[in-house]
Write an enzyme that holds these catalytic residues in place. Structure first.
Site, PDB file in Angstrom:
ATOM      1  N   LYS A  83       0.861  -1.194   0.000  1.00  0.00           N
ATOM      2  CA  LYS A  83       0.000   0.000   0.000  1.00  0.00           C
ATOM      3  C   LYS A  83       0.892   1.238   0.000  1.00  0.00           C
ATOM      4  O   LYS A  83       1.769   1.378   0.870  1.00  0.00           O
ATOM      5  CB  LYS A  83      -0.858  -0.030   1.267  1.00  0.00           C
ATOM      6  CG  LYS A  83      -2.242   0.549   1.133  1.00  0.00           C
ATOM      7  CD  LYS A  83      -3.030   0.194   2.391  1.00  0.00           C
ATOM      8  CE  LYS A  83      -4.356   0.871   2.446  1.00  0.00           C
ATOM      9  NZ  LYS A  83      -5.008   0.658   3.750  1.00  0.00           N
TER      10      LYS A  83
HETATM   11  O1  G3P Z   1      -9.070   1.653   4.493  1.00  0.00           O
HETATM   12  C1  G3P Z   1      -8.855   2.931   4.945  1.00  0.00           C
HETATM   13  C2  G3P Z   1      -9.587   3.099   6.214  1.00  0.00           C
HETATM   14  O2  G3P Z   1      -8.924   2.398   7.205  1.00  0.00           O
HETATM   15  C3  G3P Z   1      -9.794   4.474   6.644  1.00  0.00           C
HETATM   16  O3  G3P Z   1     -10.948   4.450   7.387  1.00  0.00           O
HETATM   17  O4  G3P Z   1     -12.558   5.218   9.045  1.00  0.00           O
HETATM   18  O5  G3P Z   1     -10.090   5.707   9.330  1.00  0.00           O
HETATM   19  O6  G3P Z   1     -11.422   6.874   7.582  1.00  0.00           O
HETATM   20  P1  G3P Z   1     -11.279   5.647   8.386  1.00  0.00           P
END
Ligand code: G3P
Length: 217
Positions: A83
């Site tokens: 990633k």
């Molecule tokens: O896959 C990316 C994700 O982990 C981000 O999620 O909820 O931290 O914006 P969030």
């Protein structure tokens, strides 16, 4: 639509994998921090549980650093997807790593133009963040639709991996638009099973069943 679970928690991954609910896993530095585990150790354990792609994120800011870290992470297992962030350096790293035959997930995508560049750089996955766009009063789902249209217009094979998913509704909306993959926390995947009418219906059936005085076993 494939489901990835967005976590580095082994118990959650094992439970969903045993149920056949997930096709892969995504992690990021925040999720590794939350797990309290060593990145290589926990990622190796995850790769041993799940057959599909397991995203492990680089942390260098320059392309050379990302490439070196990506090669190191890819040594963990054959199903690692490296990633990298959607920066110019990340796109350079994406091109080099995909040319070497590795899966690359380009993350932190917030615009259709960024997604177009990732596809040109040969990304295996593009990760547009829905929830974080919604957080600033933009429409995260509209971005998924825009990228779907652009990729379909030109036959780009990069898979749209809808990320930063915060609700069960995000999952079905992403599926309707045609995202190839959605990555979500385990709690969101489980919440997809919930419906108030299911609960109400079950309660009614059980009340009537009690009145029959019967037993099945
Ligand atoms: O896959 C990316 C994700 O982990 C981000 O999620 O909820 O931290 O914006 P969030």
């Amino acid at each position: 639509m494939k489901f990835f679970v967005d976590t580095a928690e082994i118990d959650q991954i094992r439970e969903l994998n045993d149920l056949g609910m997930i096709d892969g896993v995504t992690t990021n530095p925040s999720l590794i921090m939350k797990s309290g585990r060593d990145i290589k150790e926990v990622t190796k354990e995850i790769c041993g549980i799940v057959d599909g792609p397991v995203s492990a994120e680089t942390v260098a800011l320059d392309a050379e650093g990302m490439i070196a870290e990506g090669r190191e992470l890819a040594k963990i297992a054959d199903n690692i997807a490296v990633k990298v962030p959607l920066t110019w350096a990340g796109l350079k790293a994406c091109k080099t790593l995909t040319d070497e035959g590795r899966m690359v997930n380009v993350t932190l995508c917030f615009s259709a133009n960024q997604a177009l560049l990732a596809a040109k750089a040969g990304a295996t996955f593009i990760s547009p963040f829905i929830g974080r766009l919604d957080d600033i009063n933009l429409d995260g789902m509209e971005l998924i639709a825009d990228i779907r249209q652009i990729y379909d217009n030109y036959g780009f094979e990069t898979q749209i991996l809808a990320a930063s998913i915060r609700s069960a509704n995000h999952m079905s909306e992403a599926a309707k638009i045609g995202a190839d993959v959605a990555t979500a926390p385990a709690a969101v995947i489980k919440a997809m099973a919930n419906h108030v009418l299911t609960d109400k219906g079950l309660e009614g059936f059980l009340k009537d069943w009690e009145k029959t005085g019967q037993k099945i076993l």
